[in-house]
Design an enzyme around this catalytic site. Structure first.
Site, PDB file in Angstrom:
ATOM      1  N   LYS A  53       0.840  -1.210   0.000  1.00  0.00           N
ATOM      2  CA  LYS A  53       0.000   0.000   0.000  1.00  0.00           C
ATOM      3  C   LYS A  53       0.872   1.257   0.000  1.00  0.00           C
ATOM      4  O   LYS A  53       0.551   2.243  -0.673  1.00  0.00           O
ATOM      5  CB  LYS A  53      -0.952  -0.004   1.209  1.00  0.00           C
ATOM      6  CG  LYS A  53      -2.057  -1.042   1.081  1.00  0.00           C
ATOM      7  CD  LYS A  53      -2.933  -1.146   2.326  1.00  0.00           C
ATOM      8  CE  LYS A  53      -3.905  -2.316   2.172  1.00  0.00           C
ATOM      9  NZ  LYS A  53      -4.874  -2.455   3.262  1.00  0.00           N
ATOM     10  N   GLN A  97      -4.852  -1.600   9.441  1.00  0.00           N
ATOM     11  CA  GLN A  97      -4.762  -2.896   8.767  1.00  0.00           C
ATOM     12  C   GLN A  97      -5.401  -3.989   9.621  1.00  0.00           C
ATOM     13  O   GLN A  97      -5.157  -4.071  10.827  1.00  0.00           O
ATOM     14  CB  GLN A  97      -3.281  -3.220   8.472  1.00  0.00           C
ATOM     15  CG  GLN A  97      -3.063  -4.478   7.655  1.00  0.00           C
ATOM     16  CD  GLN A  97      -3.642  -4.393   6.245  1.00  0.00           C
ATOM     17  OE1 GLN A  97      -3.754  -3.309   5.665  1.00  0.00           O
ATOM     18  NE2 GLN A  97      -4.021  -5.522   5.688  1.00  0.00           N
ATOM     19  N   ASP A 120     -11.028   3.011   3.922  1.00  0.00           N
ATOM     20  CA  ASP A 120     -11.335   1.583   3.826  1.00  0.00           C
ATOM     21  C   ASP A 120     -12.842   1.360   3.688  1.00  0.00           C
ATOM     22  O   ASP A 120     -13.272   0.257   3.336  1.00  0.00           O
ATOM     23  CB  ASP A 120     -10.865   0.857   5.100  1.00  0.00           C
ATOM     24  CG  ASP A 120      -9.643  -0.017   4.867  1.00  0.00           C
ATOM     25  OD1 ASP A 120      -9.422  -0.440   3.718  1.00  0.00           O
ATOM     26  OD2 ASP A 120      -8.915  -0.263   5.849  1.00  0.00           O
TER      27      ASP A 120
HETATM   28  N1  LIG Z   1      -7.647  -2.403   6.557  1.00  0.00           N
HETATM   29  C1  LIG Z   1      -7.779  -3.433   5.700  1.00  0.00           C
HETATM   30  N2  LIG Z   1      -7.371  -4.643   6.067  1.00  0.00           N
HETATM   31  C2  LIG Z   1      -7.525  -5.691   5.202  1.00  0.00           C
HETATM   32  C3  LIG Z   1      -8.080  -5.484   3.914  1.00  0.00           C
HETATM   33  C4  LIG Z   1      -8.511  -4.192   3.573  1.00  0.00           C
HETATM   34  O1  LIG Z   1      -9.054  -3.935   2.462  1.00  0.00           O
HETATM   35  N3  LIG Z   1      -8.336  -3.188   4.479  1.00  0.00           N
HETATM   36  N4  LIG Z   1      -8.125  -6.533   2.999  1.00  0.00           N
HETATM   37  C5  LIG Z   1      -7.371  -7.754   3.250  1.00  0.00           C
HETATM   38  C6  LIG Z   1      -5.944  -7.741   2.801  1.00  0.00           C
HETATM   39  N5  LIG Z   1      -5.597  -6.849   1.688  1.00  0.00           N
HETATM   40  C7  LIG Z   1      -5.528  -5.519   1.936  1.00  0.00           C
HETATM   41  O2  LIG Z   1      -5.283  -5.076   3.019  1.00  0.00           O
HETATM   42  C8  LIG Z   1      -5.123  -7.342   0.440  1.00  0.00           C
HETATM   43  C9  LIG Z   1      -4.753  -8.643   0.272  1.00  0.00           C
HETATM   44  C10 LIG Z   1      -4.187  -9.072  -0.930  1.00  0.00           C
HETATM   45  C11 LIG Z   1      -4.005  -8.201  -1.985  1.00  0.00           C
HETATM   46  C12 LIG Z   1      -3.332  -8.593  -3.246  1.00  0.00           C
HETATM   47  O3  LIG Z   1      -2.943  -7.748  -4.017  1.00  0.00           O
HETATM   48  N6  LIG Z   1      -3.130  -9.895  -3.508  1.00  0.00           N
HETATM   49  C13 LIG Z   1      -2.368 -10.322  -4.636  1.00  0.00           C
HETATM   50  C14 LIG Z   1      -1.425 -11.430  -4.196  1.00  0.00           C
HETATM   51  C15 LIG Z   1      -0.482 -10.986  -3.137  1.00  0.00           C
HETATM   52  C16 LIG Z   1       0.427 -12.105  -2.671  1.00  0.00           C
HETATM   53  O4  LIG Z   1       1.178 -12.630  -3.488  1.00  0.00           O
HETATM   54  O5  LIG Z   1       0.372 -12.450  -1.476  1.00  0.00           O
HETATM   55  C17 LIG Z   1      -3.280 -10.878  -5.724  1.00  0.00           C
HETATM   56  O6  LIG Z   1      -4.387 -11.326  -5.404  1.00  0.00           O
HETATM   57  O7  LIG Z   1      -2.857 -10.867  -6.862  1.00  0.00           O
HETATM   58  C18 LIG Z   1      -4.397  -6.902  -1.809  1.00  0.00           C
HETATM   59  C19 LIG Z   1      -4.945  -6.470  -0.616  1.00  0.00           C
HETATM   60  C20 LIG Z   1      -7.364  -8.054   4.746  1.00  0.00           C
HETATM   61  N7  LIG Z   1      -7.080  -6.908   5.535  1.00  0.00           N
END
Ligand SMILES: Nc1nc2c(c(=O)[nH]1)N[C@@H](CN(C=O)c1ccc(C(=O)N[C@@H](CCC(=O)O)C(=O)O)cc1)CN2
Length: 285
Positions: A53, A97, A120
């Site tokens: 992020k 987070q 968020d």
């Molecule tokens: N405050 C927040 N916490 C959490 C959120 C959120 O939106 N706000 N969502 C999830 C986790 N998350 C963002 O925080 C999130 C998870 C994964 C990805 C992502 O880009 N994934 C990639 C792969 C990444 C990897 O290799 O591990 C993909 O899918 O291509 C983005 C955001 C829980 N907590």
């Protein structure tokens, strides 16, 4: 049939480019859009996501600050810090987070964030605004899913949409967003009897359970759009979604991959929300 792939990486790149342009316009007015990210504890995945992020923000011209606190931080200390950030006019977006360590009440902490900085979209005021169709921040994951549907020109009016999962941050807001576009929406969950009878009738399925192979080919109507919000690891430790991608992509019309689908869109929509927060806070300046 082999489904078309909805490429989250490519769409997220387009959204980042739009954000960069709007950020430049704000900067030309002497305004630096800024996001404050709070990470409590050492959860390995959260450390990766928060770093992403910060990097995404920097790339698009937003200023992002990552504040890291020990896992034993008290709720009072966290709430106090959020109040300070709420008062700081140089901070436009605040994000805590998730997940938080168990001794912290996540909903209470989130509701400490000013709704004007709730990028968020998790605050109860943001959820209420979405429900009644008033302006407010939309949670980034379902917002990203809606952008993916929009990117393929999908008209939801009168379509049957099934959301599998009823979390406050994905399932419920996803259902509200689909409903706002005139889909007929069903929310299925762990107590749903005969899930397949619902999904087989769905033009759009959004799987947001956090469990592998929740949706298999025999459960999907030919030509349906399948959006996979899941983020799981298979037996080899490889990232995978909730959907049996290999099987379902033989039946569906459109499908999102994991990785490279909803995940990058979640990150992109956070940038868009932060920029919107900055634009709104500084309108007329
Ligand atoms: N405050 C927040 N916490 C959490 C959120 C959120 O939106 N706000 N969502 C999830 C986790 N998350 C963002 O925080 C999130 C998870 C994964 C990805 C992502 O880009 N994934 C990639 C792969 C990444 C990897 O290799 O591990 C993909 O899918 O291509 C983005 C955001 C829980 N907590």
């Amino acid at each position: 049939m082999t489904a078309h792939i909805i490429d989250g990486n490519a769409l997220a790149a387009k959204i980042r480019a739009e954000v960069s342009g709007r950020t430049a316009a704000l900067k030309a007015r002497g305004i630096q859009p800024a996001l404050s990210i709070i990470l409590v504890g050492e959860d390995p995945a959260s450390q990766v996501y928060t770093k992403h992020k910060v990097n995404d923000s920097t790339e698009t011209g937003l200023a992002a600050t990552l504040e890291r606190y020990p896992a034993d931080m008290t709720e009072a200390a966290l709430v106090k810090r959020i109040h300070e950030l709420n008062q700081d006019p140089a901070v436009h977006g605040i994000l805590v987070q998730l997940p938080l360590p168990k001794h912290l009440d996540a909903q209470k902490v989130i509701e400490t964030i000013s709704p004007a900085k709730d990028v968020d979209g998790f605050h109860v005021a943001s959820a209420g605004a979405l429900m009644v169709g008033r302006p407010g921040f939309w949670p980034c994951t379902p917002y990203g899913c809606m952008k993916m549907l929009e990117s393929i020109g999908y008209d939801l009016r009168g379509k049957n949409a099934v959301v599998i999962g009823r979390s406050n941050i994905v399932g419920k807001p996803m259902a509200m967003m689909l409903l706002a576009k005139d889909a007929t929406v069903t929310i299925c969950h762990s107590r749903t009897r005969d899930l397949k009878s619902f999904t087989l009738n769905a033009d759009v399925v959004v799987a947001a359970v956090g469990k592998r192979n929740v949706l298999t080919a025999d459960m999907v109507k030919p030509g349906a759009v399948v959006i996979d919000v899941g983020m799981n690891r298979n037996d080899e430790g490889k990232l995978c979604g909730d959907v049996d991608f290999a099987g379902v992509s033989q039946v569906a019309g459109w499908i999102t991959p994991v990785p490279g689908g909803v995940g990058p869109m979640t990150r992109a929509m956070l940038l868009a929300n932060t920029l919107e927060a900055a634009e709104t806070a500084t309108a007329g300046q």
